[in-house]
Design a protein around this motif. Structure first.
Motif, short mmCIF file in Angstrom:
data_model
loop_
_atom_site.label_atom_id
_atom_site.label_comp_id
_atom_site.label_asym_id
_atom_site.label_seq_id
_atom_site.Cartn_x
_atom_site.Cartn_y
_atom_site.Cartn_z
N ARG A 38 0.84 -1.20 0.00
CA ARG A 38 0.00 0.00 0.00
C ARG A 38 0.88 1.25 0.00
NH1 ARG A 38 -2.58 -0.39 6.17
NH2 ARG A 38 -0.67 0.16 7.30
N ALA A 40 0.39 5.33 0.98
CA ALA A 40 -0.39 6.46 1.47
C ALA A 40 0.15 7.74 0.83
CB ALA A 40 -0.29 6.54 2.99
N LYS A 89 -5.34 5.39 9.54
CA LYS A 89 -3.97 5.24 9.04
C LYS A 89 -3.84 4.12 8.00
CE LYS A 89 -2.33 2.20 12.77
NZ LYS A 89 -1.32 2.06 13.85
N ASP A 90 -4.91 3.34 7.81
CA ASP A 90 -4.91 2.33 6.75
C ASP A 90 -5.26 2.94 5.39
OD1 ASP A 90 -6.45 0.11 9.08
OD2 ASP A 90 -4.35 0.10 8.45
N THR A 91 -5.62 4.22 5.37
CA THR A 91 -5.95 4.89 4.12
C THR A 91 -4.75 4.89 3.18
OG1 THR A 91 -7.61 6.32 5.14
CG2 THR A 91 -6.59 7.11 3.10
N ALA A 92 -4.95 4.37 1.97
CA ALA A 92 -3.86 4.23 1.01
C ALA A 92 -4.41 3.64 -0.29
CB ALA A 92 -2.76 3.32 1.55
N GLN A 121 -8.17 2.25 -4.28
CA GLN A 121 -8.13 3.21 -3.18
C GLN A 121 -8.97 2.72 -2.00
OE1 GLN A 121 -6.50 6.41 -2.92
NE2 GLN A 121 -7.16 6.19 -0.78
N THR A 123 -10.12 4.32 1.65
CA THR A 123 -10.15 5.51 2.49
C THR A 123 -10.96 5.20 3.74
OG1 THR A 123 -10.04 6.94 0.54
CG2 THR A 123 -10.74 7.95 2.61
#
Length: 126
Positions: A38, A40, A89-92, A121, A123
């Motif tokens: 991943r 970010a 924080k897993d957004t990527a 993506q 989010t």
């Protein structure tokens, strides 16, 4: 040659779950180790999880261990990433990758992976 197509990304709230899929073309899928990476915004691409060609061996980044599960269905030429208890924080952008080489355990370095999907993506809102 292997072509990889990811799907399943989207916008979710913290604590929700998502399952990513990566569909592979080609008859040699079952011989490849597979992985998810991943990236970010503003950060380098990082390892998330990997699975051996047989499905018997898996590896996870410490940041996702216990929350994410990688699996594969060689009959369907598909690898999955089940993501539970998602955090902002897993957004990527999540990428699927294939390693045609021989590594044990499956590699965590992106240099080992020759084939990449276009990314999907994810989010996670707080």
């Amino acid at each position: 040659q292997v072509q990889l197509v990811e799907s399943g990304g989207g916008l979710v709230q913290a604590g929700d779950s998502l399952r990513l899929s990566c569909a592979a073309s080609g008859r040699t899928f079952s011989s490849y180790d597979m992985a998810w990476f991943r990236q970010a915004p503003g950060k380098e691409r990082e390892f998330v999880a990997a699975i051996s060609w047989s499905g018997r061996t898996t590896r996870y980044a410490d940041s996702v261990k216990g929350r994410f599960t990688i699996s594969r269905d060689n009959a369907k030429n598909t690898v999955y990433l089940q993501m539970n208890s998602l955090k902002p924080k897993d957004t990527a952008v999540y990428y699927c990758a294939a390693d045609p080489g021989t590594h044990y355990p499956p590699a965590v370095s992106e240099k080992a992976y020759d084939y990449w999907g276009q990314g999907t993506q994810v989010t996670v809102s707080s």
